[in-house]
Design a protein around this motif. Sequence first.
Motif, PDB file in Angstrom:
ATOM      1  N   ASN A 149       0.823  -1.215   0.000  1.00  0.00           N
ATOM      2  CA  ASN A 149       0.000   0.000   0.000  1.00  0.00           C
ATOM      3  C   ASN A 149       0.857   1.265   0.000  1.00  0.00           C
ATOM      4  O   ASN A 149       0.419   2.323   0.427  1.00  0.00           O
ATOM      5  N   SER A 150       2.091   1.141  -0.488  1.00  0.00           N
ATOM      6  CA  SER A 150       3.011   2.281  -0.450  1.00  0.00           C
ATOM      7  C   SER A 150       2.508   3.469  -1.254  1.00  0.00           C
ATOM      8  O   SER A 150       2.705   4.627  -0.854  1.00  0.00           O
ATOM      9  N   MET A 151       1.873   3.216  -2.393  1.00  0.00           N
ATOM     10  CA  MET A 151       1.392   4.326  -3.216  1.00  0.00           C
ATOM     11  C   MET A 151       0.212   5.050  -2.565  1.00  0.00           C
ATOM     12  O   MET A 151      -0.003   6.237  -2.798  1.00  0.00           O
ATOM     13  N   GLU A 152      -0.544   4.320  -1.739  1.00  0.00           N
ATOM     14  CA  GLU A 152      -1.656   4.958  -1.026  1.00  0.00           C
ATOM     15  C   GLU A 152      -1.140   5.786   0.157  1.00  0.00           C
ATOM     16  O   GLU A 152      -1.636   6.880   0.423  1.00  0.00           O
ATOM     17  N   VAL A 153      -0.144   5.264   0.853  1.00  0.00           N
ATOM     18  CA  VAL A 153       0.403   5.967   2.021  1.00  0.00           C
ATOM     19  C   VAL A 153       1.289   7.129   1.597  1.00  0.00           C
ATOM     20  O   VAL A 153       1.299   8.185   2.243  1.00  0.00           O
ATOM     21  N   TYR A 154       2.012   6.944   0.481  1.00  0.00           N
ATOM     22  CA  TYR A 154       2.928   7.981  -0.001  1.00  0.00           C
ATOM     23  C   TYR A 154       2.560   8.388  -1.423  1.00  0.00           C
ATOM     24  O   TYR A 154       3.300   8.122  -2.376  1.00  0.00           O
ATOM     25  N   PRO A 155       1.409   9.044  -1.614  1.00  0.00           N
ATOM     26  CA  PRO A 155       0.999   9.414  -2.969  1.00  0.00           C
ATOM     27  C   PRO A 155       1.979  10.408  -3.596  1.00  0.00           C
ATOM     28  O   PRO A 155       2.414  11.360  -2.967  1.00  0.00           O
ATOM     29  N   GLY A 156       2.356  10.135  -4.829  1.00  0.00           N
ATOM     30  CA  GLY A 156       3.263  11.034  -5.542  1.00  0.00           C
ATOM     31  C   GLY A 156       4.727  10.815  -5.225  1.00  0.00           C
ATOM     32  O   GLY A 156       5.597  11.478  -5.809  1.00  0.00           O
ATOM     33  N   ALA A 157       5.034   9.893  -4.313  1.00  0.00           N
ATOM     34  CA  ALA A 157       6.429   9.636  -3.942  1.00  0.00           C
ATOM     35  C   ALA A 157       7.071   8.689  -4.957  1.00  0.00           C
ATOM     36  O   ALA A 157       6.407   8.064  -5.781  1.00  0.00           O
ATOM     37  N   THR A 158       8.390   8.605  -4.890  1.00  0.00           N
ATOM     38  CA  THR A 158       9.152   7.652  -5.696  1.00  0.00           C
ATOM     39  C   THR A 158       9.656   6.545  -4.779  1.00  0.00           C
ATOM     40  O   THR A 158      10.224   6.829  -3.724  1.00  0.00           O
ATOM     41  N   VAL A 159       9.421   5.295  -5.181  1.00  0.00           N
ATOM     42  CA  VAL A 159       9.854   4.149  -4.382  1.00  0.00           C
ATOM     43  C   VAL A 159      10.957   3.417  -5.140  1.00  0.00           C
ATOM     44  O   VAL A 159      10.737   2.922  -6.251  1.00  0.00           O
ATOM     45  N   VAL A 160      12.140   3.367  -4.546  1.00  0.00           N
ATOM     46  CA  VAL A 160      13.270   2.655  -5.142  1.00  0.00           C
ATOM     47  C   VAL A 160      13.458   1.361  -4.365  1.00  0.00           C
ATOM     48  O   VAL A 160      13.671   1.386  -3.150  1.00  0.00           O
ATOM     49  N   GLU A 161      13.351   0.235  -5.069  1.00  0.00           N
ATOM     50  CA  GLU A 161      13.436  -1.074  -4.411  1.00  0.00           C
ATOM     51  C   GLU A 161      14.773  -1.756  -4.700  1.00  0.00           C
ATOM     52  O   GLU A 161      15.196  -1.863  -5.851  1.00  0.00           O
ATOM     53  N   PHE A 162      15.414  -2.217  -3.634  1.00  0.00           N
ATOM     54  CA  PHE A 162      16.655  -2.975  -3.719  1.00  0.00           C
ATOM     55  C   PHE A 162      16.303  -4.420  -3.361  1.00  0.00           C
ATOM     56  O   PHE A 162      15.892  -4.694  -2.232  1.00  0.00           O
ATOM     57  N   HIS A 163      16.486  -5.336  -4.306  1.00  0.00           N
ATOM     58  CA  HIS A 163      15.861  -6.654  -4.183  1.00  0.00           C
ATOM     59  C   HIS A 163      16.835  -7.798  -4.441  1.00  0.00           C
ATOM     60  O   HIS A 163      17.655  -7.757  -5.361  1.00  0.00           O
ATOM     61  N   PHE A 164      16.721  -8.827  -3.586  1.00  0.00           N
ATOM     62  CA  PHE A 164      17.373 -10.117  -3.821  1.00  0.00           C
ATOM     63  C   PHE A 164      16.269 -11.142  -4.056  1.00  0.00           C
ATOM     64  O   PHE A 164      15.420 -11.361  -3.178  1.00  0.00           O
ATOM     65  N   PRO A 165      16.248 -11.812  -5.212  1.00  0.00           N
ATOM     66  CA  PRO A 165      15.175 -12.778  -5.505  1.00  0.00           C
ATOM     67  C   PRO A 165      15.273 -14.060  -4.705  1.00  0.00           C
ATOM     68  O   PRO A 165      14.333 -14.847  -4.682  1.00  0.00           O
ATOM     69  N   GLY A 166      16.385 -14.289  -4.028  1.00  0.00           N
ATOM     70  CA  GLY A 166      16.558 -15.492  -3.213  1.00  0.00           C
ATOM     71  C   GLY A 166      18.031 -15.747  -2.978  1.00  0.00           C
ATOM     72  O   GLY A 166      18.892 -15.195  -3.667  1.00  0.00           O
ATOM     73  N   PHE A 167      18.319 -16.589  -2.004  1.00  0.00           N
ATOM     74  CA  PHE A 167      19.704 -16.855  -1.639  1.00  0.00           C
ATOM     75  C   PHE A 167      20.078 -18.330  -1.747  1.00  0.00           C
ATOM     76  O   PHE A 167      21.185 -18.659  -2.108  1.00  0.00           O
ATOM     77  N   GLU A 168      19.133 -19.231  -1.442  1.00  0.00           N
ATOM     78  CA  GLU A 168      19.409 -20.661  -1.508  1.00  0.00           C
ATOM     79  C   GLU A 168      18.371 -21.346  -2.401  1.00  0.00           C
ATOM     80  O   GLU A 168      17.167 -21.118  -2.250  1.00  0.00           O
ATOM     81  N   GLU A 169      18.852 -22.181  -3.306  1.00  0.00           N
ATOM     82  CA  GLU A 169      17.968 -22.832  -4.281  1.00  0.00           C
ATOM     83  C   GLU A 169      16.877 -23.666  -3.617  1.00  0.00           C
ATOM     84  O   GLU A 169      15.765 -23.751  -4.121  1.00  0.00           O
ATOM     85  N   LYS A 170      17.203 -24.268  -2.482  1.00  0.00           N
ATOM     86  CA  LYS A 170      16.239 -25.179  -1.839  1.00  0.00           C
ATOM     87  C   LYS A 170      14.964 -24.467  -1.406  1.00  0.00           C
ATOM     88  O   LYS A 170      13.923 -25.089  -1.234  1.00  0.00           O
ATOM     89  N   TYR A 171      15.043 -23.136  -1.239  1.00  0.00           N
ATOM     90  CA  TYR A 171      13.859 -22.383  -0.830  1.00  0.00           C
ATOM     91  C   TYR A 171      13.043 -21.888  -2.019  1.00  0.00           C
ATOM     92  O   TYR A 171      11.968 -21.310  -1.836  1.00  0.00           O
ATOM     93  N   GLU A 172      13.555 -22.094  -3.219  1.00  0.00           N
ATOM     94  CA  GLU A 172      12.831 -21.768  -4.455  1.00  0.00           C
ATOM     95  C   GLU A 172      12.299 -20.333  -4.458  1.00  0.00           C
ATOM     96  O   GLU A 172      11.158 -20.079  -4.854  1.00  0.00           O
ATOM     97  N   GLY A 173      13.115 -19.412  -4.000  1.00  0.00           N
ATOM     98  CA  GLY A 173      12.750 -18.003  -4.044  1.00  0.00           C
ATOM     99  C   GLY A 173      11.957 -17.503  -2.860  1.00  0.00           C
ATOM    100  O   GLY A 173      11.671 -16.307  -2.760  1.00  0.00           O
ATOM    101  N   MET A 174      11.606 -18.398  -1.942  1.00  0.00           N
ATOM    102  CA  MET A 174      10.819 -17.965  -0.791  1.00  0.00           C
ATOM    103  C   MET A 174      11.669 -17.226   0.255  1.00  0.00           C
ATOM    104  O   MET A 174      11.131 -16.707   1.230  1.00  0.00           O
ATOM    105  N   ASP A 175      12.983 -17.192   0.033  1.00  0.00           N
ATOM    106  CA  ASP A 175      13.856 -16.449   0.945  1.00  0.00           C
ATOM    107  C   ASP A 175      14.272 -15.090   0.344  1.00  0.00           C
ATOM    108  O   ASP A 175      15.315 -14.553   0.684  1.00  0.00           O
ATOM    109  N   TRP A 176      13.415 -14.554  -0.520  1.00  0.00           N
ATOM    110  CA  TRP A 176      13.721 -13.253  -1.122  1.00  0.00           C
ATOM    111  C   TRP A 176      13.642 -12.149  -0.067  1.00  0.00           C
ATOM    112  O   TRP A 176      12.981 -12.284   0.963  1.00  0.00           O
ATOM    113  N   LYS A 177      14.336 -11.051  -0.332  1.00  0.00           N
ATOM    114  CA  LYS A 177      14.310  -9.888   0.561  1.00  0.00           C
ATOM    115  C   LYS A 177      14.348  -8.612  -0.276  1.00  0.00           C
ATOM    116  O   LYS A 177      14.976  -8.559  -1.333  1.00  0.00           O
ATOM    117  N   SER A 178      13.681  -7.593   0.238  1.00  0.00           N
ATOM    118  CA  SER A 178      13.697  -6.285  -0.415  1.00  0.00           C
ATOM    119  C   SER A 178      13.826  -5.179   0.621  1.00  0.00           C
ATOM    120  O   SER A 178      13.342  -5.306   1.750  1.00  0.00           O
TER     121      SER A 178
END
Length: 202
Positions: A149-178
């Motif tokens: 809900n970032s666009m609702e809480v911060y209307p008109g703001a710019t959101v820059v996301e720094f993202h890791f899609p995952g760290f260990e294959e066994k988790y199949e991406g469920m260990d992602w972080k942003s």
Amino acid sequence: MRMIALLIILVAGISSMGCSMKEMKEMEDPEPVVEKELSAEDSAFAAVKLLKEKDFSALKDLIHPTKGVRFTPYGYIDVEKNLVLSASEVGALKENQQIYLWGEYDGTGDPIELSFHEYYKKFVYDADFLHAEQISINKRLGHGNSIDNSMEVYPGATVVEFHFPGFEEKYEGMDWKSLRVVIEKLDDKWYVVGIIHDQWTI
């Protein structure tokens, strides 16, 4: 003749220095240094760099002077429970050991009661986001069960996301972080108003 010879010697000396009269004048009166205006993305990168370095005294200058910065532990922003700190409070975080209420833990609803340094390790810089594998502007990369809900809480703001899609294959991406840095412009300068940590939620 003697005066002419002296002038020739003087000009020859200047030439041997590799400086023209114009260049010498410019050295006497250097051009004023114009400070480059940071873009929203540049400001977000600067904020993440200072977070990594734990340089909170410098980070305070990037925090919105009137709104402060809201810290959000998961993707959904709870404007009632997520903690907002002023720029001056951010500047004093290095020595601050106070316990704060930051929101609620996902899954249990238990209160997140931590010092900033404890919160930082778990919900701010728990991965090297300065060297994130993926970066986006106003586009969500990390997708879990929490509502964004970032666009609702911060209307008109710019959101820059720094993202890791995952760290260990066994988790199949469920260990992602942003880490999402929310930037707003005030008087031709970009300021941080939100720091949103996100990960897979139940």
